[in-house]
Design a protein around this motif. Structure first.
Motif, short mmCIF file in Angstrom:
data_model
loop_
_atom_site.label_atom_id
_atom_site.label_comp_id
_atom_site.label_asym_id
_atom_site.label_seq_id
_atom_site.Cartn_x
_atom_site.Cartn_y
_atom_site.Cartn_z
N ALA A 418 -0.15 -0.38 8.72
CA ALA A 418 -1.10 -1.19 7.97
C ALA A 418 -2.19 -0.33 7.34
O ALA A 418 -2.56 -0.52 6.17
CB ALA A 418 -1.72 -2.24 8.89
N ARG A 421 -0.80 1.54 4.32
CA ARG A 421 -0.64 0.67 3.16
C ARG A 421 -1.99 0.33 2.53
O ARG A 421 -2.11 0.24 1.31
CB ARG A 421 0.07 -0.62 3.60
CG ARG A 421 0.42 -1.55 2.44
CD ARG A 421 1.35 -0.87 1.46
NE ARG A 421 1.48 -1.66 0.23
CZ ARG A 421 2.16 -1.24 -0.84
NH1 ARG A 421 2.75 -0.05 -0.82
NH2 ARG A 421 2.25 -2.00 -1.90
N LEU A 422 -3.03 0.13 3.36
CA LEU A 422 -4.35 -0.14 2.82
C LEU A 422 -4.91 1.06 2.06
O LEU A 422 -5.61 0.92 1.06
CB LEU A 422 -5.31 -0.55 3.95
CG LEU A 422 -5.08 -1.94 4.55
CD1 LEU A 422 -6.00 -2.14 5.75
CD2 LEU A 422 -5.34 -3.02 3.51
N SER A 426 -5.75 -0.15 -1.56
CA SER A 426 -7.01 -0.76 -1.12
C SER A 426 -7.64 -1.62 -2.21
O SER A 426 -8.34 -2.59 -1.93
CB SER A 426 -8.00 0.32 -0.68
OG SER A 426 -8.30 1.19 -1.76
N ALA A 429 -6.11 -5.05 -2.00
CA ALA A 429 -6.60 -5.74 -0.80
C ALA A 429 -8.03 -6.22 -0.98
O ALA A 429 -8.38 -7.36 -0.65
CB ALA A 429 -6.50 -4.82 0.41
N SER A 723 2.30 -5.37 11.44
CA SER A 723 1.65 -4.56 10.40
C SER A 723 1.13 -5.43 9.26
O SER A 723 0.06 -5.17 8.70
CB SER A 723 2.62 -3.51 9.86
OG SER A 723 3.65 -4.11 9.09
N TRP A 726 -2.12 -6.95 10.56
CA TRP A 726 -3.24 -6.01 10.47
C TRP A 726 -3.64 -5.77 9.02
O TRP A 726 -4.83 -5.66 8.71
CB TRP A 726 -2.86 -4.68 11.12
CG TRP A 726 -2.68 -4.73 12.61
CD1 TRP A 726 -1.59 -4.37 13.33
CD2 TRP A 726 -3.67 -5.15 13.56
NE1 TRP A 726 -1.80 -4.54 14.67
CE2 TRP A 726 -3.08 -5.02 14.84
CE3 TRP A 726 -4.96 -5.63 13.47
CZ2 TRP A 726 -3.75 -5.34 16.01
CZ3 TRP A 726 -5.64 -5.96 14.63
CH2 TRP A 726 -5.04 -5.82 15.88
N GLN A 727 -2.67 -5.69 8.14
CA GLN A 727 -2.97 -5.41 6.73
C GLN A 727 -3.78 -6.55 6.10
O GLN A 727 -4.59 -6.32 5.21
CB GLN A 727 -1.66 -5.22 5.96
CG GLN A 727 -1.84 -4.82 4.50
CD GLN A 727 -0.51 -4.65 3.81
OE1 GLN A 727 0.51 -4.42 4.47
NE2 GLN A 727 -0.51 -4.77 2.50
N THR A 728 -3.57 -7.76 6.58
CA THR A 728 -4.36 -8.90 6.09
C THR A 728 -5.68 -9.02 6.82
O THR A 728 -6.71 -9.36 6.22
CB THR A 728 -3.55 -10.20 6.25
OG1 THR A 728 -2.28 -10.05 5.64
CG2 THR A 728 -4.27 -11.37 5.61
N THR A 780 -0.49 -14.80 7.12
CA THR A 780 0.51 -13.98 7.84
C THR A 780 1.73 -14.81 8.21
O THR A 780 2.88 -14.38 8.01
CB THR A 780 -0.13 -13.38 9.10
OG1 THR A 780 -1.29 -12.62 8.73
CG2 THR A 780 0.85 -12.48 9.82
#
Length: 799
Positions: A418, A421-422, A426, A429, A723, A726-728, A780
């Protein structure tokens, strides 16, 4: 012929090239197959929701003006003093009441001539024993739920229904009652010759303007952020298609214009969708009422000037956002370069927005809110800059926090996936979460301002006693009927305790033996003394009188209060006697009157317990014919106990007024406003959550081959699911933390402007953050099916 190659044809003027490229992008938007239609539909839905909200906001001025004009059209404005009855005059008195926390607007009318004025919404005046009711009140009286209210009008028959032009909103409970009991103007009765207040319209004060302006900015700025995000739906697939165009010879400027044309097509469909949603939502709005205010569907009409700006603003936002975004994307014939490490974000220019907002608001915070258009523009612009500053600071903060978390080296594999990816995306996001951040910050700021403005002081809250008060003002019920009024109210079901008192005034008598009765009771410099007549049990509730028996009189004074002396000669009810053109009654204070000092506030609302306090045996209430009659009741905590009291009071006189003072606790108005604002902010959060879901699904589709490769390598699906969570969660948690701090600071600044102490409503803040957390879990959960579907080895197949 020469063997040299022919130059490529020039497409002419730059404006023509722009139009051709925009048209090509629009064709791509509607002819791109199923994927293209889905992408365009998502953009149209997102833009349409934002446009519907903007059109609703543009309708607020017309909505308020319509309700205010109808309210002014039915207002009763009395004639000048001294004007007598005529063939065109009407006597009227207010008879407002309530039913189960719903206000009921009532008015008693007595025609003095054949051509007496008729209120708006009626074709004729109701006669004695007749009742004209609003449609909502008529439906309530005919339903089982209104059986108790129907007992309030036992001898009246409904003969007419008030039309829309006589109501402020469709659900209003209102009636006109015909009567022959009104004899002459005065003491709550007015003589009019026409309905309608044609004076100066109501002008909201500076605190009200501050509340409205900040509320509008707090609700509309997140919508603007959401619109800027909505036009970017489907950006990953669009960029790959633009790479194919570069392969066949299009330059970078052309690809940008084609991308802008595709976003423009989605925005055009969004305008149509927003207009349809707005028109469809007008009728449901008619069923909503808050603080006794509502709307007719015909009132929900956007201001023409503001509505004319919505369409070009949305289209320019779509084109401008796309062009600015494309400057950060390198579209080459062999692909799109967007995975390179982004440059380090600068903080200094991001702080310029909130700094400029503080600079605009600080003068009004020091000197108080100003008046005029310039001050309103300064307030709106300053608040908007402060809220936009949240969206500007969030990307920098997210980058800094993610880099710090990644540098620690701890955590599970899903956590590191995560964070990685952020780091690579970013911007996307932060863009998705910025709407939630701005919405929560604005809602907290407005909530603090409203709570500080409407809440009662804590000391006053703790002293509020649970009394029900029935009042008859200005002699609506003669004081000679005080015993009858008390007996009827005591007999009402549920009444536990009843205290009856008569409140009037007395003035010092002059010593001339002969004087004009019209001038009786005048005294050059001295204020009239408050007079209260009640039994000993009631007097003990009002003041520390100590021992009391029938025939006693008490002189209760505070440090700065004047009371009559024992043996002093008084004239009773001087104002009422002048209105009746009669000599006032005289009364002498007994020399045995007891002097006492006023103590702390007694648990009786609105009563100081000072002045001349007498028992009925010492001062007969009939000597005060125009005094106020009050019955203080104790009721059980049952829902309809107060309705029985209102019915009993209406049998005494329809002009009686019933108040109920609640138990100690927070102010009901502040709680209602806070709840309404939380509901609005929650709706905005859900709207932005939908955009966040669409963005998450788009990013998953763009990573389809990567997810298939991970699945082929044996990566557990649960790991990738965590993941995604967490990414959200990381951007939203960061955004909420920033929003709470920013909103509290902005609320404190606005409270300083309004002269109110900062009062954060932590329960409402918790509700907002809980809703945002639910949005995270919902996004999610809804994205997991798409994740499972994409995690298949056959996704690596290439044809």
């Amino acid at each position: 012929m020469s063997g040299r190659p022919r130059p490529a044809p020039d497409r002419g003027h730059p404006a023509r090239r722009w139009c051709a490229d925009l048209a090509m992008g629009a064709r791509f938007a509607v002819t791109g197959g199923r994927e293209g239609w889905i992408r365009t539909a998502l953009t149209a839905l997102g833009v349409g929701l934002g446009v519907a909200v903007l059109l609703l906001a543009a309708s607020v001025p017309h909505l308020l003006n319509g309700a205010q004009e109808r309210h002014r059209a039915r207002a009763a404005v009395p004639v000048a003093q001294g004007v007598g009855p005529s063939d065109r005059s009407l006597l009227t008195a207010a008879a407002d009441t309530a039913y189960r926390d719903l206000p009921v607007q009532g008015r008693i009318v007595t025609a003095e001539g054949r051509h007496a004025p008729v209120p708006p919404g009626l074709s004729r005046l109701p006669g004695p024993g007749e009742l004209a009711v609003s449609p909502a009140l008529g439906d309530l009286l005919r339903s089982p739920a209104g059986a108790l209210l129907k007992d309030r009008f036992p001898d009246l028959r409904i003969t007419a229904t008030i039309r829309d032009e006589g109501l402020t909103h469709p659900g209003e409970l209102a009636f006109y009652q015909g009567s022959d009991a009104l004899r002459r103007p005065g003491f709550g009765v007015e003589r009019i010759t026409a309905f309608g207040d044609h004076g100066e319209p109501f002008r909201a004060g500076a605190p009200t303007v501050l509340l409205l302006a900040v509320s509008c900015v707090a609700l509309l700025v997140p919508v603007a952020v959401f619109l800027a995000t909505a036009v970017r739906f489907g950006g990953e697939r669009r960029d790959r298609r633009l790479a194919a165009l570069r392969l066949v010879g299009a330059d970078r400027a052309t690809t940008r214009r084609i991308a802008a044309g595709e976003a423009l097509a989605g925005a055009l469909f969004g305008l149509l969708t927003g207009a349809a949603l707005f028109l469809a939502g007008r009728v449901p709005l008619a069923g909503i009422s808050l603080f006794g205010l509502g709307v007719f569907p015909s009132d929900v009409v956007p201001d023409a000037r503001v509505a004319a700006l919505v369409a070009p603003a949305v289209l320019l936002c779509a084109v401008g956002t796309t062009l600015v975004t494309m400057r950060r994307v390198t579209v080459e014939p062999l692909g799109v370069t967007r995975t390179a490490r982004p440059p380090r974000r600068r903080l200094w220019w991001r702080l310029l927005l909130p700094a400029a907002g503080v600079a605009l608001l600080l003068p009004q915070a020091i000197n108080g809110p100003g008046s005029g258009d310039a001050a309103s523009v300064q307030l709106i612009l300053g608040t908007a800059l402060l809220l936009l500053g949240v969206a500007a600071v969030l990307p920098w903060l997210l980058d800094a926090v993610v880099a710090r978390l990644d540098g620690t080296g701890g955590g599970s594999q899903s956590w590191h996936l995560a964070l990685r990816r952020l780091q690579l995306s970013s911007t996307a996001a932060a863009r998705s979460v910025s709407g939630i951040t701005v919405a929560v910050a604005g809602a907290i700021a407005v909530q603090m301002l409203l709570t500080g403005s409407l809440s009662l002081p804590e000391a006053q809250q703790t002293r509020t006693a649970a009394w029900t008060e029935v009042d008859s003002y200005d002699g609506a019920v003669p004081t000679a009927r005080a015993g009858q009024m008390s007996a009827l109210l005591r007999a009402a079901p549920g009444v536990r305790t009843a205290h009856t008192l008569v409140a009037g005034h007395a003035g010092p008598a002059r010593h001339q033996p002969d004087r004009n009765p019209a001038a009786s009771g005048d005294d050059e410099d001295r204020e009239p003394y408050p007079v209260t007549v009640a039994d000993c049990a009631t007097l003990r509730q009002l003041a520390p009188v100590g021992a009391c028996s029938a025939g006693d009189v008490f002189l209760v004074a505070g440090p700065d209060d004047a009371v009559p002396r024992p043996g002093e000669r008084l004239v009773l009810d001087p104002v009422g006697s002048r209105s009746d053109h009669r000599a006032p009654a005289r009364w002498t204070v007994p020399r045995t009157a007891h002097r006492t000092t006023a103590g702390p506030e007694r648990p009786v609302p609105g009563r100081t317990g000072r002045g001349l306090l007498a028992t009925p045996e010492a001062l007969p209430p009939a000597l005060l014919p125009h005094a106020d009659l009050t019955c203080l009741l104790r009721l059980p905590h049952t829902p309809d106990a107060i309705e029985y009291v209102r019915n009993a009071a209406a049998r005494i006189s329809p002009r009686t007024v019933v108040y109920r003072y609640g138990q100690p606790g927070p102010d009901e108005a502040a709680a209602l406003v806070s709840g309404g604002l939380t509901a609005c902010a929650t709706a905005v959060l859900l709207l932005i959550g939908g955009g966040l879901l669409l963005t998450a699904l788009e990013q998953l589709r763009a990573r389809a081959r990567l997810l298939s490769a991970l699945d082929a390598l044996g990566t557990p699906r649960a790991l990738l699911g965590r993941s995604v969570l967490w990414q959200t969660a990381v951007p939203v948690v960061m955004g909420l933390t920033l929003a709470v701090g920013w909103g509290v600071a902005l609320g404190a600044l606005l409270g300083r402007m309004a002269g109110r102490p900062p009062r954060p409503d932590w329960w409402s803040i918790l509700a907002l953050t809980g809703t945002a957390a639910a949005v995270i879990l919902g996004v999610t959960a809804l994205s997991l099916p798409s994740l499972w579907r994409l995690m298949r080895p056959d996704g690596l197949r290439t044809e």
